[in-house]
Enzyme design. Structure first.
Site, PDB file in Angstrom:
ATOM      1  N   ASP A  25       0.878  -1.165   0.000  1.00 16.76           N
ATOM      2  CA  ASP A  25       0.000   0.000   0.000  1.00 16.76           C
ATOM      3  C   ASP A  25       0.919   1.220   0.000  1.00 16.76           C
ATOM      4  O   ASP A  25       1.481   1.580   1.022  1.00 16.76           O
ATOM      5  CB  ASP A  25      -0.893  -0.046   1.254  1.00 16.76           C
ATOM      6  CG  ASP A  25      -1.750   1.207   1.407  1.00 16.76           C
ATOM      7  OD1 ASP A  25      -1.700   2.083   0.521  1.00 16.76           O
ATOM      8  OD2 ASP A  25      -2.466   1.298   2.423  1.00 16.76           O
ATOM      9  N   LYS A  87       3.342  11.085  -3.538  1.00 19.74           N
ATOM     10  CA  LYS A  87       2.281  10.449  -4.329  1.00 19.74           C
ATOM     11  C   LYS A  87       1.418  11.483  -5.045  1.00 19.74           C
ATOM     12  O   LYS A  87       0.908  11.228  -6.137  1.00 19.74           O
ATOM     13  CB  LYS A  87       1.427   9.602  -3.397  1.00 19.74           C
ATOM     14  CG  LYS A  87       0.372   8.755  -4.072  1.00 19.74           C
ATOM     15  CD  LYS A  87      -0.298   7.879  -3.039  1.00 19.74           C
ATOM     16  CE  LYS A  87      -1.431   7.064  -3.635  1.00 19.74           C
ATOM     17  NZ  LYS A  87      -2.051   6.211  -2.600  1.00 19.74           N
ATOM     18  N   GLU A 184      -7.074   0.683  -4.841  1.00 20.74           N
ATOM     19  CA  GLU A 184      -7.118   0.605  -3.372  1.00 20.74           C
ATOM     20  C   GLU A 184      -8.472   0.109  -2.842  1.00 20.74           C
ATOM     21  O   GLU A 184      -8.497  -0.786  -1.989  1.00 20.74           O
ATOM     22  CB  GLU A 184      -6.765   1.971  -2.771  1.00 20.74           C
ATOM     23  CG  GLU A 184      -5.274   2.277  -2.886  1.00 20.74           C
ATOM     24  CD  GLU A 184      -4.940   3.756  -2.715  1.00 20.74           C
ATOM     25  OE1 GLU A 184      -5.845   4.534  -2.366  1.00 20.74           O
ATOM     26  OE2 GLU A 184      -3.774   4.126  -2.936  1.00 20.74           O
ATOM     27  N   ASP A 206     -12.860   5.656   2.624  1.00 23.85           N
ATOM     28  CA  ASP A 206     -11.430   5.716   2.975  1.00 23.85           C
ATOM     29  C   ASP A 206     -11.078   7.116   3.472  1.00 23.85           C
ATOM     30  O   ASP A 206     -10.904   8.037   2.676  1.00 23.85           O
ATOM     31  CB  ASP A 206     -10.604   5.339   1.733  1.00 23.85           C
ATOM     32  CG  ASP A 206      -9.105   5.347   2.004  1.00 23.85           C
ATOM     33  OD1 ASP A 206      -8.677   5.787   3.091  1.00 23.85           O
ATOM     34  OD2 ASP A 206      -8.347   4.908   1.112  1.00 23.85           O
TER      35      ASP A 206
END
Lengths: 624, 135
Positions: A25, A87, A184, A206
């Site tokens: 992850d 990211k 994800e 999330d």
């Protein structure tokens, strides 16, 4: 002595042939690595027992590269060389990055993706991410006692081709063999075993440290389809901490604080928030550097009150995602909770109320994505138990196609096709003697190229000169398991080939994808009309060119009167092409076509007599 | 893959006596689990949701001739020999038993790595990594 794991019956590995696979992850704030050991998915800890690796890389002046907690320690003292949240920059241009002016980095706007100037030279986000992945690879290899066969790396569902490609490049740079990139939310659903049974629609909620994502997934026949995504890239647990921080300052009546005291209070605010997930009161006592004492008690009621608007802010994108998917809360079969911030009872409660069901929360929300990725990695590496013969598939979010004459889109791979996929379609030349073909690859649902997103262009050269429509050009679109596209064009008679790997320089955000999809629905009839019009225009142009080239070749076959009649028909047709009256174009084409019938017949006779003249009857090939 | 180098002990251990009568051997329980190993196996079985125990065995393969087999067992094979160790059922096929007699299966941690370890007195030499062995 090597340490062994329990295998499924009949699946014992030969010595030295263990297929070690991990799921990673790669998060904005923290990253994790997990594996399946003796049939159980678990996160691998570092030598100090910590599962999270802060996604922070520091390029120190001395040439040293620090990753994780070591880099985090220098975040305040060396912000320019300490890269956090790389990211967010993956596959992004400078103008795609929100609040770029607020970030402490020296950005260089390189082609396709920004780069950062550090004490160790210019680094791309791909290199920064590779350092994080390398640290996780080393941790995994130490834990598993061998080299890795491969890894599954998770990416947000809304990551586009450029961002996925950048992630894959980072993995390769880190010495990892990427088995697959996995969305994800899909990974979280796998961790809960949703892929094993019940078909239906699931929501994945999330809420991380700094970002919020909501995804609506549909599972059917082992395939997860992302129906809608949404979120808020500036909403997360940090915002809750900040509310508590402000509350403390207000309660204690503090004067402006030193940076050290701010940091101290921020930490205490976070601790208080986390404490409240299990308790009803959190005492906060701090002695500040200024000598002041803070002694306040935060109750659940106060916390709920001061964070109410933040909780509400998660429900807005949730509602929108449901609407985009054309669903209501009743259609959702299960809600998966991801991200440490979903531990807050306030969030649990709000989500439960919104979706009218208890969310799934018995797995650690910080680890659930990595755990799911590990399960998928284990399968892809070939460590399958009996009955596990399925392979989880993903789908492409938007149709892929190419531009044809008139700026129209010919869809080659329709949206929601499961990947990997390869589709070929034959195209031909438009003009006599055309020796090159421009291939323009586009992505989108609309009928006209101008409304879709351009992905790549390339040219196929070396087509042998032929009359229009005689060449056969096979264009193959291939999307691999990670959603990356390559396009090849091949002229079948000559064998000439050209191909391109699609690495678009700029990506689409989830909002843009959603907007493009919505556009395609609302413009459906408009698009159909425009397509028909363009097709008529292209057809008319083709007819004009054919007539004109015939006139040039055989002008003597027509009398002056006949010639002017044909010329008039051409002018009239050209005039209608400019307009948008499809019927007028059709009529004018009909007139021109009828008006040249006689001409065409004469040309035919001429070429036949030319072929026959001067030949004896037995020389004419009637050898059928 | 790690290189496979054979390390032979200087003075080969005397070959272990192999029980001739397997029924008698059952009482002596020639294959045992350490408490830690049994604990982990029980947990893995519970997590897996099915299986009656584990199956240990040897196979001829690997660079030093033999390799261990360590698998979940969903049911006994007719020829299997069963042991119970710390409450966990252990199945061994009769062909493997001579090579495993006296073995204790342990669960060990080496640095970050953890897993099962065969403490097998029959092993004369093993390849460098210990994944395959000779008797």
């Amino acid at each position: 002595m090597a340490l062994l794991q329990i295998a499924e019956p009949g699946e014992s590995d030969a010595p030295h042939e263990h297929r070690l696979a991990v799921g990673i992850d790669l998060g904005t704030t923290n990253s994790l690595v997990a594996t399946v050991r003796s049939g159980m998915s678990l996160v691998l800890n570092d030598e100090r027992g910590r599962s999270l690796l802060p996604s922070i890389v520091r390029y120190a002046g001395g040439g040293e590269i620090e990753v994780g907690y070591a880099a985090q320690a220098h975040q305040a003292s060396d912000p320019r060389n300490t890269v956090v949240s790389a990211k967010r920059f993956m596959g992004r241009g400078r103008k795609d990055i929100a609040h770029v002016e607020m970030l402490p980095y020296d950005f260089i706007d390189a082609e396709g993706m920004v780069k950062l100037k550090t004490a160790q030279g210019v680094k791309s986000p791909v290199e920064v991410s590779a350092e994080i992945l390398r640290a996780l690879r080393i941790r995994a290899e130490a834990s598993l006692g061998g080299e890795l066969t491969g890894a599954v790396i998770t990416v947000p569902a809304y990551f586009d081709d450029a961002q996925r490609q950048a992630t894959k490049d980072a993995a390769r740079l880190a010495g990892l063999n990427v088995l697959r990139l996995l969305n994800e939310p899909t990974a979280a659903a796998i961790a809960y075993g949703l892929d094993n049974g019940a078909e239906g629609v699931y929501a994945v909620f999330d809420l991380g440290g700094g970002t919020f994502d909501i995804s609506i997934l549909r599972l059917s026949k082992g395939v997860f389809e992302v129906m809608a995504t949404g979120g808020d890239s500036a909403l997360g647990g940090d915002d809750f901490d900040h509310r508590v921080f402000c509350w403390i300052i207000e309660q204690a009546g503090l004067a402006p604080l030193s940076p050290q005291d701010v940091r101290l209070l921020q930490v205490r605010a976070r601790e208080a928030k986390e404490y409240l997930s299990q308790h009803s009161e959190a005492p906060i006592t701090v002695k500040l550097g200024s000598g002041e004492y803070v002694d306040v008690t935060l109750t659940t009621d106060i916390f709920t009150e001061i964070t109410r608007t933040l909780v509400q802010k998660t429900l807005v994108p949730s509602r929108k995602a449901l609407r985009d998917a054309g669903l209501t809360a009743e259609d959702i079969k299960g809600v998966v909770m991801v991200g440490g911030s979903t531990r807050m009872p306030q969030i649990q409660h709000a989500v439960g109320e919104f979706f009218r069901q208890e969310p799934l929360n018995n797995l650690d929300p910080d680890k659930v994505v990595a755990l799911g990725a590990a399960i998928q990695a284990n399968l892809l590496a070939g460590n399958r138990a009996a009955g596990d013969d399925w392979l989880l598939l993903d789908v492409i979010p938007l149709s892929l196609g190419l531009e044809t004459m008139g700026g129209l889109v010919e869809k080659v791979i329709p949206r929601n096709s499961t990947i990997p996929i390869a589709r070929a379609q034959e195209f031909t030349t438009y003009k006599d003697g055309q020796t090159a073909l421009a291939v323009h690859v586009v992505q989108g649902e609309r009928e006209l190229v101008s409304d879709c997103r351009s992905l790549a262009r390339f040219e196929l050269r070396g087509i042998p000169p032929m009359v229009a429509g005689a060449a056969r050009i096979r264009v193959t679109f291939q999307v691999d398991a990670d959603g990356l596209l390559s396009v090849a064009a091949r002229e079948l008679t000559s064998g000439h080939e050209a191909r391109i790997e699609v690495k678009p320089s700029y990506g689409l955000s989830d909002d843009e994808i959603a907007a493009m999809l919505k556009d395609s629905f609302s413009h459906a009839s408009d698009d159909a009309f425009r397509r028909a019009l363009r097709e008529a225009q292209v057809e008319a142009q083709r007819l004009i060119e054919a007539v004109q080239s015939a006139l040039k070749e055989d002008p003597e076959l027509l009398s002056a009167a006949e010639r002017s009649h044909v010329d008039n028909a051409i002018v009239r047709l050209q005039a209608t092409i400019m307009g948008d009256d499809r019927r007028a174009i059709d009529q004018a084409m009909d007139t021109l076509s009828k008006g040249t019938d006689e001409f065409a017949a004469r040309r035919m006779n001429k070429s036949v007599s030319k072929a026959l003249s001067g030949k004896k009857i037995d020389q004419i090939g009637i050898d059928a | 893959m790690s290189a496979c180098t054979t390390t032979t002990s200087e003075a080969p251990a005397a070959p272990q006596a192999v029980p001739v009568n397997w029924q008698g051997a059952e009482r002596a329980s020639p294959v045992t689990l350490s408490a830690r190993a049994a604990d982990h196996i029980a947990r893995f079985l519970a997590k897996r949701g099915k299986g009656i125990g584990i199956r240990l065995g040897v196979r001829t393969s690997g660079c030093s001739g033999m390799a261990y087999k360590l698998e979940f067992a969903d049911g006994p094979n007719p020829e299997d020999i069963e042991f119970i160790s710390h409450g966990v059922k252990v199945l061994v096929d009769p062909k493997s038993l001579p090579y495993l007699s006296g073995t204790e299966l342990d669960y060990a941690r080496e640095g970050l790595n953890e897993g099962f370890k065969f403490n097998n007195p029959n092993v004369k030499d093993a390849c460098g990594c210990g994944e395959s062995f000779n008797v």
